[in-house]
Design an enzyme around this catalytic site. Structure first.
Site, PDB file in Angstrom:
ATOM      1  N   LYS A  30       0.860  -1.186   0.000  1.00 26.98           N
ATOM      2  CA  LYS A  30       0.000   0.000   0.000  1.00 26.98           C
ATOM      3  C   LYS A  30       0.889   1.227   0.000  1.00 26.98           C
ATOM      4  O   LYS A  30       2.030   1.158   0.468  1.00 26.98           O
ATOM      5  CB  LYS A  30      -0.876   0.018   1.264  1.00 26.98           C
ATOM      6  N   ASP A  45      -7.093   4.417  -4.350  1.00 28.91           N
ATOM      7  CA  ASP A  45      -7.722   4.279  -3.033  1.00 28.91           C
ATOM      8  C   ASP A  45      -8.315   5.668  -2.759  1.00 28.91           C
ATOM      9  O   ASP A  45      -8.575   6.409  -3.718  1.00 28.91           O
ATOM     10  CB  ASP A  45      -6.689   3.863  -1.966  1.00 28.91           C
TER      11      ASP A  45
HETATM   12  P1  NDP Z   1     -12.894   7.870  -2.682  1.00 26.19           P
HETATM   13  O1  NDP Z   1     -11.821   8.861  -2.513  1.00 26.19           O
HETATM   14  O2  NDP Z   1     -13.460   7.644  -4.045  1.00 26.19           O
HETATM   15  O3  NDP Z   1     -14.116   8.192  -1.713  1.00 26.19           O
HETATM   16  C1  NDP Z   1     -13.940   8.297  -0.349  1.00 26.19           C
HETATM   17  C2  NDP Z   1     -15.261   8.662   0.299  1.00 26.19           C
HETATM   18  O4  NDP Z   1     -15.138   8.540   1.706  1.00 26.19           O
HETATM   19  C3  NDP Z   1     -15.666  10.099   0.022  1.00 26.19           C
HETATM   20  O5  NDP Z   1     -17.046  10.209   0.034  1.00 26.19           O
HETATM   21  C4  NDP Z   1     -15.026  10.820   1.197  1.00 26.19           C
HETATM   22  O6  NDP Z   1     -15.655  12.064   1.498  1.00 26.19           O
HETATM   23  C5  NDP Z   1     -15.250   9.830   2.319  1.00 26.19           C
HETATM   24  N1  NDP Z   1     -14.202   9.968   3.333  1.00 26.19           N
HETATM   25  C6  NDP Z   1     -12.868   9.896   3.138  1.00 26.19           C
HETATM   26  N2  NDP Z   1     -12.198  10.094   4.273  1.00 26.19           N
HETATM   27  C7  NDP Z   1     -13.132  10.321   5.204  1.00 26.19           C
HETATM   28  C8  NDP Z   1     -13.067  10.596   6.578  1.00 26.19           C
HETATM   29  N3  NDP Z   1     -11.889  10.698   7.214  1.00 26.19           N
HETATM   30  N4  NDP Z   1     -14.238  10.747   7.238  1.00 26.19           N
HETATM   31  C9  NDP Z   1     -15.423  10.665   6.592  1.00 26.19           C
HETATM   32  N5  NDP Z   1     -15.533  10.400   5.266  1.00 26.19           N
HETATM   33  C10 NDP Z   1     -14.415  10.236   4.605  1.00 26.19           C
HETATM   34  O7  NDP Z   1     -12.306   6.511  -2.086  1.00 26.19           O
HETATM   35  P2  NDP Z   1     -12.799   5.016  -2.321  1.00 26.19           P
HETATM   36  O8  NDP Z   1     -14.261   4.969  -2.519  1.00 26.19           O
HETATM   37  O9  NDP Z   1     -11.927   4.407  -3.332  1.00 26.19           O
HETATM   38  O10 NDP Z   1     -12.424   4.341  -0.926  1.00 26.19           O
HETATM   39  C11 NDP Z   1     -13.337   4.259   0.165  1.00 26.19           C
HETATM   40  C12 NDP Z   1     -12.882   3.168   1.112  1.00 26.19           C
HETATM   41  O11 NDP Z   1     -12.864   1.913   0.407  1.00 26.19           O
HETATM   42  C13 NDP Z   1     -11.479   3.315   1.677  1.00 26.19           C
HETATM   43  O12 NDP Z   1     -11.450   2.757   2.986  1.00 26.19           O
HETATM   44  C14 NDP Z   1     -10.622   2.460   0.759  1.00 26.19           C
HETATM   45  O13 NDP Z   1      -9.449   2.020   1.397  1.00 26.19           O
HETATM   46  C15 NDP Z   1     -11.584   1.307   0.521  1.00 26.19           C
HETATM   47  N6  NDP Z   1     -11.347   0.493  -0.664  1.00 26.19           N
HETATM   48  C16 NDP Z   1     -11.238   1.048  -1.910  1.00 26.19           C
HETATM   49  C17 NDP Z   1     -11.071   0.232  -3.007  1.00 26.19           C
HETATM   50  C18 NDP Z   1     -11.047   0.778  -4.394  1.00 26.19           C
HETATM   51  O14 NDP Z   1     -10.981  -0.023  -5.345  1.00 26.19           O
HETATM   52  N7  NDP Z   1     -11.101   2.075  -4.611  1.00 26.19           N
HETATM   53  C19 NDP Z   1     -10.941  -1.222  -2.876  1.00 26.19           C
HETATM   54  C20 NDP Z   1     -11.146  -1.715  -1.531  1.00 26.19           C
HETATM   55  C21 NDP Z   1     -11.317  -0.864  -0.477  1.00 26.19           C
HETATM   56  P3  NDP Z   1     -15.017  13.421   0.909  1.00 26.19           P
HETATM   57  O15 NDP Z   1     -15.477  13.476  -0.511  1.00 26.19           O
HETATM   58  O16 NDP Z   1     -15.607  14.477   1.770  1.00 26.19           O
HETATM   59  O17 NDP Z   1     -13.556  13.316   1.052  1.00 26.19           O
HETATM   60  O1  2IT Z   2      -7.965  -1.473  -0.631  1.00 26.32           O
HETATM   61  C1  2IT Z   2      -7.919  -1.963  -1.766  1.00 26.32           C
HETATM   62  O2  2IT Z   2      -8.042  -3.172  -1.968  1.00 26.32           O
HETATM   63  C2  2IT Z   2      -7.715  -1.041  -2.895  1.00 26.32           C
HETATM   64  N1  2IT Z   2      -7.634   0.153  -2.682  1.00 26.32           N
HETATM   65  C3  2IT Z   2      -7.569  -1.590  -4.283  1.00 26.32           C
HETATM   66  C4  2IT Z   2      -6.168  -2.071  -4.522  1.00 26.32           C
HETATM   67  C5  2IT Z   2      -5.865  -2.484  -5.931  1.00 26.32           C
HETATM   68  O3  2IT Z   2      -4.688  -2.802  -6.154  1.00 26.32           O
HETATM   69  O4  2IT Z   2      -6.740  -2.514  -6.799  1.00 26.32           O
END
Ligand code: NDP
Ligand code: 2IT
Length: 447
Positions: free
Chosen positions: A128, A168
């Site tokens: 990561k 992420d």
């Molecule tokens: P994005 O940046 O697309 O979206 C993040 C969302 O979460 C936004 O709505 C953001 O609000 C909100 N957010 C972020 N930080 C905070 C905080 N400290 N408190 C409250 N709300 C918060 O990220 P992702 O959707 O990609 O990721 C979301 C979660 O999913 C993370 O935990 C990530 O690690 C996990 N994840 C992502 C994957 C992926 O493929 N993208 C895969 C597996 C897990 P705002 O717009 O106000 O910042």
């Molecule tokens: O938390 C996760 O699994 C991710 N942000 C996606 C990682 C990836 O390599 O697609």
């Protein structure tokens, strides 16, 4: 206290050796707790030093990221990449750009990624990275210059067979484009070094949707195993980014009504169910705050602050924003309102207290490293397509994803049962994920 002397001692050493990294401690504590029955049956994981190695990253890279803002000021951020474990494949995991990022966050995420990636059944190790850079309010030019500077250092340590970053929080298609462009320029190579790429330069169809869709596929398997389904259910989803958006889309496609979504400022409750096209326009295209949704949608109300979102009555809750966003109070509210399933879309969104309360109350609980593995699994499918130099259709990738999530659910459930924890998917996911990595580590000897 972990009910095993060796594992408790190891936990204490982890805390001593990694001071002031509470999220990392939390992630390790959960895994070691799950492994009690495993080390009792297989003391070789202790005597051969597998667990001792597992909690120590293979490599931690920390670097300066200088860039110039639109006003001509020099700005300096920190960049990180934790290459945690490569026992079963190249390091794989996302990059997070958020002001809260420090070494402990990247370590917790990298540690989780080892088990998650193993659970996908695909050949990917755990890693990561990220930066304390805040993309909010920055111009495209500033984002580009930051990404180029970040990659100017990171490119030395990654490669399609070494370490393959992705998105992420704060890293989506735009950032991946700038990062990939700079890597290609520096290396003079066009390779699958990043995933989540745009479709015109090597991305996979369905990668954008994969985490949210996969979360619903996993949840659907869990629900059906208990005589329930999304059909007719009310759902609350936190977040409104990549994961939340496509979890909402698939849950609605499966017949659910999504009542609320949030961002870091607050949440919207929509009594008619979320209008996802409007949400995508506001949060995706316009990069606006979620409060704007309530201004444009008469059936919706906006509430400042995001913690209280769990007080909205729902059948199924899917935290999809960030770590520790659903605490004991949130879990109690969900239980009191009759919620029967919680599926983690974000990484470690429930505090240990919340997990315990939900499980004790008999709420079906899908842990992140199993439930959100569809994103990284589809990243691995993007790597396969890049290696083949051939692309699958959306339907083909989606079909693979569905199968992977179904297999993953059954493997986690079976591992839980085998080690005396029937129905406990937290233990099942940790155990199943661990065993494959640990057996590879045993095979290599001390390396
Ligand atoms: P994005 O940046 O697309 O979206 C993040 C969302 O979460 C936004 O709505 C953001 O609000 C909100 N957010 C972020 N930080 C905070 C905080 N400290 N408190 C409250 N709300 C918060 O990220 P992702 O959707 O990609 O990721 C979301 C979660 O999913 C993370 O935990 C990530 O690690 C996990 N994840 C992502 C994957 C992926 O493929 N993208 C895969 C597996 C897990 P705002 O717009 O106000 O910042
Ligand atoms: O938390 C996760 O699994 C991710 N942000 C996606 C990682 C990836 O390599 O697609």
């Amino acid at each position: 206290m972990i009910q095993n002397e060796y594992l408790q001692g190891l936990m204490e050493r982890v805390i001593d050796r990694n001071p002031a990294e509470p999220e990392f401690h939390q992630a390790v504590q959960e895994v070691l707790t799950s492994l009690v029955p495993v080390v009792e049956a297989h003391p070789e994981y202790i005597t051969e030093g597998v667990l001792e190695c597992l909690v120590e990253p293979e490599r931690v890279i920390k670097f300066r990221v200088p860039w110039v803002d639109d006003a001509g000021n020099v700005r300096v951020n920190r960049g990180f990449r934790v290459q945690f474990n490569s026992a079963i494949g190249p390091y794989k995991g996302g990059l997070r750009f958020h002001p809260s990022v420090y070494e402990g966050i990247v370590k917790f995420l990298g540690f989780e990624q080892i088990f998650k990636n193993s659970l996908t059944g695909l050949p990917i190790g755990g890693g990561k990275g990220g930066s304390d850079f805040d993309p909010k309010g920055k111009s495209d030019g500033e984002i580009m210059r930051f990404c180029q500077s970040f990659m100017t250092e990171l490119f030395k340590y990654i490669g399609p067979d070494t370490d393959v970053p992705a998105g992420d929080i704060g890293v989506g298609a735009r950032e991946i484009g700038y990062l990939f462009g700079q890597y290609k320029r520096l290396r003079n190579e066009f390779t699958g070094v990043l995933t989540g790429k745009g479709l015109s330069y090597g991305g996979s169809l369905a990668r954008r949707e994969a985490t949210g869709y996969g979360l619903c596929y996993f949840t659907d398997n869990m629900l059906r195993d208990h005589g329930r389904s999304f059909d007719g259910a009310t759902v609350v989803i936190s977040g409104s980014g990549n994961v939340a958006t496509y979890a909402c889309e698939k849950a609605m496609e499966m017949g659910a009504k999504v009542m609320a979504m949030s961002d870091s400022g607050g949440y919207v409750y929509d009594k008619d169910g979320i209008d996802l096209e409007l949400m995508k326009q506001i949060k995706g295209e316009e990069r606006q705050r979620i409060s704007v949704y309530a201004q444009r949608r008469p059936t919706a109300e906006y509430h400042e602050g995001c913690r209280h979102i769990w007080e909205i009555p729902c059948d199924i809750a899917m935290p999809c924003a960030t770590q520790n966003e659903l605490d004991g109070a949130g879990a109690r509210a969900l239980i009191a309102n009759g919620c029967y399933a919680v599926s983690e879309g974000a990484n470690m969104p429930c505090t240990p207290e919340a997990v315990e309360l939900l499980q004790e109350a008999g709420v079906l609980f899908a842990p992140a490293k199993a439930a959100n593995a569809g994103g990284v699994a589809t990243s691995a499918l993007e790597m396969s397509q890049n290696s083949m130099r051939f692309y699958w259709s959306f339907e083909e990738v989606d079909q693979h994803l569905k199968q992977i999530m179904t297999d993953l659910y059954h493997n986690a459930a079976a591992a839980a049962e085998q080690y005396g924890k029937k129905g406990d998917l937290v233990s099942g996911a940790n155990i199943a994920g661990f065993l494959k990595v640990a057996d590879a580590m045993l095979a290599y000897g001390v390396v």
